[in-house]
Design a protein around this motif. Sequence first.
Motif, PDB file in Angstrom:
ATOM      1  N   THR A   1      23.967  20.845 -35.381  1.00 17.13           N
ATOM      2  CA  THR A   1      22.727  21.415 -34.839  1.00 17.13           C
ATOM      3  C   THR A   1      22.182  22.527 -35.721  1.00 17.13           C
ATOM      4  O   THR A   1      20.998  22.847 -35.646  1.00 17.13           O
ATOM      5  CB  THR A   1      22.955  21.969 -33.423  1.00 17.13           C
ATOM      6  OG1 THR A   1      23.964  23.004 -33.469  1.00 17.13           O
ATOM      7  CG2 THR A   1      23.411  20.876 -32.473  1.00 17.13           C
TER       8      THR A   1
ATOM      9  N   GLN B   1      26.751  15.789 -27.603  1.00 12.74           N
ATOM     10  CA  GLN B   1      25.870  15.919 -28.764  1.00 12.74           C
ATOM     11  C   GLN B   1      25.737  14.637 -29.579  1.00 12.74           C
ATOM     12  O   GLN B   1      25.211  14.668 -30.693  1.00 12.74           O
ATOM     13  CB  GLN B   1      26.381  17.040 -29.681  1.00 12.74           C
ATOM     14  CG  GLN B   1      26.269  18.422 -29.097  1.00 12.74           C
ATOM     15  CD  GLN B   1      26.663  19.494 -30.114  1.00 12.74           C
ATOM     16  OE1 GLN B   1      26.958  19.201 -31.273  1.00 12.74           O
ATOM     17  NE2 GLN B   1      26.658  20.737 -29.681  1.00 12.74           N
TER      18      GLN B   1
ATOM     19  N   GLN C   1      22.170  13.913 -30.887  1.00  8.56           N
ATOM     20  CA  GLN C   1      21.813  14.810 -31.990  1.00  8.56           C
ATOM     21  C   GLN C   1      22.544  14.406 -33.267  1.00  8.56           C
ATOM     22  O   GLN C   1      21.965  14.375 -34.352  1.00  8.56           O
ATOM     23  CB  GLN C   1      22.157  16.254 -31.620  1.00  8.56           C
ATOM     24  CG  GLN C   1      22.104  17.249 -32.776  1.00  8.56           C
ATOM     25  CD  GLN C   1      20.718  17.398 -33.365  1.00  8.56           C
ATOM     26  OE1 GLN C   1      19.726  17.110 -32.703  1.00  8.56           O
ATOM     27  NE2 GLN C   1      20.640  17.833 -34.615  1.00  8.56           N
TER      28      GLN C   1
END
Length: 501
Positions: free
Chosen positions: A50, A243, A246
């Motif tokens: 991220t 996640q 992502q």
Amino acid sequence: MAGLSMLYNAAIASTFMKILLFPCYRSTDFEVHRNWLAITHSLPISQWYTSAISEWTLDYPPFFAYFEFVLSWIAKLLGFDAEMLNPYNLNYASPSVVIFQRSSVIVSELVLLWALREYVYSYPEINRGNAVLTAIDTFLSPGFLIIDHIHFQYNGFLFGLLIWSLILAKHNRLLLSAAVFTTLICFKHIFLYVAPAYFIYLLRVYCLSESGFRPQIFNTIKLGLTVSSIFLLAFGPWIYMGQIPQLFTRLFPFSRGLCHAYWAPNFWALYSFFDRVAYAFLPRLGYSFPEVPFTNAPTRGLVGDTMFSVLPNISPSFTFYLCLALQGCVLLKLFLRPTWRVFVGATTLCAWISFLFGWHVHEKAILIVIIPFSILSLIDRRYLEAFRPLAVAGYISLLPLLFTSQEAPIKYLFTGAWVAVLLHFDKNAPVPVKRVFLLNRVNLAYVAGFVPLFIYNSFLHNFIFGGRFEFLPLMLLSTYSAWGIFCAFISLSWLYFTDLK
């Protein structure tokens, strides 16, 4: 052992040469990997995929992130420059950082050396001459020298895992072969190019009976547990943190255009070239076409959506289905004749199809075609004659990656010497190979064509056009290389479906 000593001596000699190359040009990939060292060392794992501190975000699968994490701690424990591990210290390249990162590539390449040793041992001692030459040829590949040791990446140890996996399959150690290949995908997802060949081969040989296609339930369970365990080990933390979307956005950036800034020498390079030629000459015959904005033109030298003036535009889904259809033809033969040699041929062709027809392919991806094909290239003269234009065009297409004048003598002399050895290989081959007169002459003429092309690109272009048409030399090199690579693909495809047993 005499043959292996030649391989070891070549590895030692090349290591000294690679150390001398430490001060050479470094691409942005050097900062990319330096930044990944810093991210994995200094940020919590929840921020690895991220973080946007730098534009060089982490976009390799988790095992490579773990690899960078281990390297970062080795650098710290050995007392290297601590500033290299600061994620906010961008574009940092002290002499200590250069030495550490360059050395890490050399050390990790021991995996490739091990795999090539296993490749040599996979042949009976009386027939190891060609295998040794293939191993030396692979270890001294101009692709590894240019991309890993000057431009900067870690392809050596990754292709070592690929070769090792193929050799394990040759020894019928299929579960371990699958484990090694799954691990490889979790290091670098570009190897998904060849995953269909592994899936079909393992399904047919390991999960189904040799005759009758009866399911082998216990084998299937073992294979499923092995593969899923490795993927869980790699992606488990991000599954737990929620996640995965992502992470996949980082791994598969489909917003990029059909062609890379410098066209990879594939089918779309030829497609783009013919579009440019048609756009230049058809208006003289009375045809008119809409003007394409420069920001979307295929010759702009930028990354992004590509629009064509004459030929139809290409979508990511079209390239996916085209690759899937072509690979399906290759996999059908593998399913019906699942020998190891057909498996290597299918692995090569699956990679080749993805390279030729895939979406936003990088020129560096040609290694995933050349390296497995080199295992087949010395079995028969016909494979060698398909391998030569592929290897020559593929490696020459990498030369623009090194655009500074200091590296020009290195890249031209080393690549030229490697090509000269390849062209004369069969004259001194320990095992006689079949002779195909016409194909040999055509390939030699094609290779010779690079000479006037280099003369034009290096001297005549600026003399004729000055500062105009700056993309033309790269376009000519990419297109000419693409033609040789495409014709070599047709040659191997013909051999695969007619002769490969």
